[in-house]
Design a protein around this motif. Structure first.
Motif, PDB file in Angstrom:
ATOM      1  N   MET A   1      32.656  31.464   3.114  1.00 47.51           N
ATOM      2  CA  MET A   1      31.993  30.652   2.098  1.00 47.51           C
ATOM      3  C   MET A   1      30.612  31.210   1.744  1.00 47.51           C
ATOM      4  O   MET A   1      30.231  31.287   0.592  1.00 47.51           O
ATOM      5  CB  MET A   1      31.859  29.218   2.608  1.00 47.51           C
ATOM      6  N   LYS A   2      29.852  31.606   2.787  1.00 49.71           N
ATOM      7  CA  LYS A   2      28.525  32.169   2.554  1.00 49.71           C
ATOM      8  C   LYS A   2      28.616  33.498   1.810  1.00 49.71           C
ATOM      9  O   LYS A   2      27.762  33.811   0.985  1.00 49.71           O
ATOM     10  CB  LYS A   2      27.785  32.350   3.883  1.00 49.71           C
ATOM     11  N   ARG A   3      29.656  34.280   2.114  1.00 46.40           N
ATOM     12  CA  ARG A   3      29.835  35.553   1.415  1.00 46.40           C
ATOM     13  C   ARG A   3      30.062  35.333  -0.077  1.00 46.40           C
ATOM     14  O   ARG A   3      29.437  35.984  -0.918  1.00 46.40           O
ATOM     15  CB  ARG A   3      31.021  36.312   2.018  1.00 46.40           C
ATOM     16  N   LEU A   4      30.957  34.407  -0.393  1.00 44.75           N
ATOM     17  CA  LEU A   4      31.266  34.108  -1.792  1.00 44.75           C
ATOM     18  C   LEU A   4      30.039  33.543  -2.509  1.00 44.75           C
ATOM     19  O   LEU A   4      29.787  33.886  -3.673  1.00 44.75           O
ATOM     20  CB  LEU A   4      32.421  33.103  -1.864  1.00 44.75           C
ATOM     21  N   LYS A   5      29.277  32.705  -1.818  1.00 46.14           N
ATOM     22  CA  LYS A   5      28.073  32.124  -2.409  1.00 46.14           C
ATOM     23  C   LYS A   5      27.040  33.211  -2.704  1.00 46.14           C
ATOM     24  O   LYS A   5      26.433  33.228  -3.781  1.00 46.14           O
ATOM     25  CB  LYS A   5      27.478  31.075  -1.465  1.00 46.14           C
ATOM     26  N   ASN A   6      26.841  34.128  -1.770  1.00 46.06           N
ATOM     27  CA  ASN A   6      25.895  35.223  -1.984  1.00 46.06           C
ATOM     28  C   ASN A   6      26.302  36.097  -3.166  1.00 46.06           C
ATOM     29  O   ASN A   6      25.476  36.477  -3.998  1.00 46.06           O
ATOM     30  CB  ASN A   6      25.806  36.091  -0.724  1.00 46.06           C
ATOM     31  N   ILE A   7      27.594  36.413  -3.242  1.00 49.60           N
ATOM     32  CA  ILE A   7      28.097  37.237  -4.353  1.00 49.60           C
ATOM     33  C   ILE A   7      27.910  36.510  -5.681  1.00 49.60           C
ATOM     34  O   ILE A   7      27.438  37.099  -6.671  1.00 49.60           O
ATOM     35  CB  ILE A   7      29.587  37.583  -4.138  1.00 49.60           C
ATOM     36  N   SER A   8      28.266  35.236  -5.717  1.00 48.94           N
ATOM     37  CA  SER A   8      28.205  34.461  -6.961  1.00 48.94           C
ATOM     38  C   SER A   8      26.774  34.293  -7.459  1.00 48.94           C
ATOM     39  O   SER A   8      26.489  34.491  -8.652  1.00 48.94           O
ATOM     40  CB  SER A   8      28.842  33.081  -6.757  1.00 48.94           C
ATOM     41  N   VAL A   9      25.865  33.941  -6.551  1.00 41.82           N
ATOM     42  CA  VAL A   9      24.462  33.755  -6.935  1.00 41.82           C
ATOM     43  C   VAL A   9      23.863  35.079  -7.397  1.00 41.82           C
ATOM     44  O   VAL A   9      23.164  35.140  -8.418  1.00 41.82           O
ATOM     45  CB  VAL A   9      23.650  33.179  -5.755  1.00 41.82           C
ATOM     46  N   GLY A  10      24.125  36.147  -6.661  1.00 38.04           N
ATOM     47  CA  GLY A  10      23.620  37.467  -7.049  1.00 38.04           C
ATOM     48  C   GLY A  10      24.137  37.897  -8.402  1.00 38.04           C
ATOM     49  O   GLY A  10      23.376  38.410  -9.239  1.00 38.04           O
ATOM     50  N   PHE A  11      25.423  37.680  -8.643  1.00 35.15           N
ATOM     51  CA  PHE A  11      26.022  38.058  -9.928  1.00 35.15           C
ATOM     52  C   PHE A  11      25.399  37.266 -11.074  1.00 35.15           C
ATOM     53  O   PHE A  11      25.043  37.835 -12.118  1.00 35.15           O
ATOM     54  CB  PHE A  11      27.530  37.821  -9.894  1.00 35.15           C
ATOM     55  N   GLN A 140      14.920  28.339  -1.396  1.00 33.24           N
ATOM     56  CA  GLN A 140      15.813  27.232  -1.752  1.00 33.24           C
ATOM     57  C   GLN A 140      17.154  27.309  -1.019  1.00 33.24           C
ATOM     58  O   GLN A 140      18.026  26.467  -1.248  1.00 33.24           O
ATOM     59  CB  GLN A 140      16.049  27.220  -3.271  1.00 33.24           C
ATOM     60  N   HIS A 141      17.305  28.329  -0.176  1.00 33.90           N
ATOM     61  CA  HIS A 141      18.529  28.508   0.625  1.00 33.90           C
ATOM     62  C   HIS A 141      19.784  28.671  -0.237  1.00 33.90           C
ATOM     63  O   HIS A 141      20.875  28.248   0.164  1.00 33.90           O
ATOM     64  CB  HIS A 141      18.716  27.329   1.589  1.00 33.90           C
ATOM     65  N   TYR A 142      19.605  29.299  -1.417  1.00 33.36           N
ATOM     66  CA  TYR A 142      20.771  29.587  -2.256  1.00 33.36           C
ATOM     67  C   TYR A 142      21.532  30.801  -1.742  1.00 33.36           C
ATOM     68  O   TYR A 142      22.714  30.979  -2.044  1.00 33.36           O
ATOM     69  CB  TYR A 142      20.341  29.822  -3.705  1.00 33.36           C
ATOM     70  N   ILE A 143      20.842  31.672  -1.003  1.00 33.50           N
ATOM     71  CA  ILE A 143      21.500  32.841  -0.424  1.00 33.50           C
ATOM     72  C   ILE A 143      21.176  32.904   1.063  1.00 33.50           C
ATOM     73  O   ILE A 143      20.166  32.358   1.513  1.00 33.50           O
ATOM     74  CB  ILE A 143      21.068  34.155  -1.108  1.00 33.50           C
ATOM     75  N   THR A 144      22.047  33.605   1.802  1.00 27.28           N
ATOM     76  CA  THR A 144      21.850  33.783   3.243  1.00 27.28           C
ATOM     77  C   THR A 144      21.659  35.270   3.508  1.00 27.28           C
ATOM     78  O   THR A 144      22.597  36.060   3.327  1.00 27.28           O
ATOM     79  CB  THR A 144      23.074  33.264   4.022  1.00 27.28           C
ATOM     80  N   PRO A 145      20.447  35.689   3.915  1.00 24.43           N
ATOM     81  CA  PRO A 145      20.174  37.121   4.077  1.00 24.43           C
ATOM     82  C   PRO A 145      20.486  37.662   5.462  1.00 24.43           C
ATOM     83  O   PRO A 145      20.200  38.823   5.755  1.00 24.43           O
ATOM     84  CB  PRO A 145      18.667  37.191   3.805  1.00 24.43           C
ATOM     85  N   TYR A 153      25.283  39.746  -1.275  1.00 23.39           N
ATOM     86  CA  TYR A 153      24.373  39.338  -2.356  1.00 23.39           C
ATOM     87  C   TYR A 153      24.006  40.542  -3.210  1.00 23.39           C
ATOM     88  O   TYR A 153      24.052  40.487  -4.450  1.00 23.39           O
ATOM     89  CB  TYR A 153      23.114  38.712  -1.750  1.00 23.39           C
ATOM     90  N   ILE A 154      23.656  41.654  -2.568  1.00 22.57           N
ATOM     91  CA  ILE A 154      23.275  42.863  -3.308  1.00 22.57           C
ATOM     92  C   ILE A 154      24.449  43.369  -4.143  1.00 22.57           C
ATOM     93  O   ILE A 154      24.281  43.769  -5.304  1.00 22.57           O
ATOM     94  CB  ILE A 154      22.782  43.955  -2.340  1.00 22.57           C
TER      95      ILE A 154
END
Length: 217
Positions: A1-11, A140-145, A153-154
């Motif tokens: 879930m965190k992976r998909l969220k990072n990809i989506s927010v970054g995109f 805002q914790h939209y991504i998890t680094p 995310y990158i």
């Protein structure tokens, strides 16, 4: 879930951020119109190559960069000068005597990938853009680094940049083909004025940010 969220927010952030008209999009438009889709893709790969390092390091050092006021001030001032220089360069380019064959031959001496790398290395405006966005997304914790998650995310940001620029350039080329008889009169005026306007806006932002409070009446 965190992976998909990072990809989506970054995109999403990078796609929307790459759509506004800028000098990289205009350079890509010129490459596409003169030398075709293949060279446009190579140019965009050059842009994305540099962007990989910019996003990675601004993600790691976002808070430290924001605190370095001298560096941020230099970047802001440089961006103002750079935009006015671009306006002058494009003005000279459009007002040179027309020699299509020679211009194209001279232009093709350089790899579109290298052109993308060099132009994006000079794109200092991306530093405050990505520093601000990365800091906001982290706070805002939209991504998890954490760990390898930052690479998702990158990856999302790089795909967004490529598709955003590619889409805009294709649309602009289609529009200019539709108004081909007018574009040779519109572009020599519009593009230099566009950069002058951007430079004036950036100058106002710099004045408001660094100098307005220092003015004493």
């Amino acid at each position: 879930m965190k992976r998909l969220k990072n990809i989506s927010v970054g995109f999403l952030v990078s796609f929307l951020g790459s759509i506004p008209l800028g000098y990289l999009n205009l350079a890509g438009l010129e490459i596409y119109s003169k030398s075709g889709l293949h060279n446009l893709v190579l140019f965009l790969f050059g842009v994305v190559f540099v962007e990989t390092f910019v996003i990675y390091f601004t993600l790691l050092f976002a808070k430290q960069l924001v605190r370095n006021k001298k560096l941020m001030k230099f970047i802001d001032l440089f961006s103002v000068a750079f935009l006015f220089v671009l306006a002058f360069v494009f003005y000279l380019n459009f007002n040179q005597p027309a020699k299509p064959d020679n211009q194209l031959r001279q232009y093709m001496l350089y790899s579109p990938f290298v052109i993308g790398v060099v132009l994006n290395c000079l794109n200092f405006l991306q530093l405050p853009f990505w520093t601000s966005w990365n800091l906001y997304l982290l706070n805002q914790h939209y991504i998890t680094p954490d760990g390898k998650l930052k690479y998702y995310y990158i990856a999302g940001t790089l795909v967004g940049i490529f598709l955003g620029m590619f889409s805009l350039i294709i649309v602009l080329q289609t529009v200019f083909q539709q108004i081909n008889q007018f574009s040779k009169y519109i572009l020599p005026v519009f593009i230099p004025l566009f950069f002058i306007a951007m430079g004036i806006i950036q100058l106002f932002k710099v004045y408001k940010k660094y100098f307005k409070s220092a003015v004493v009446f």
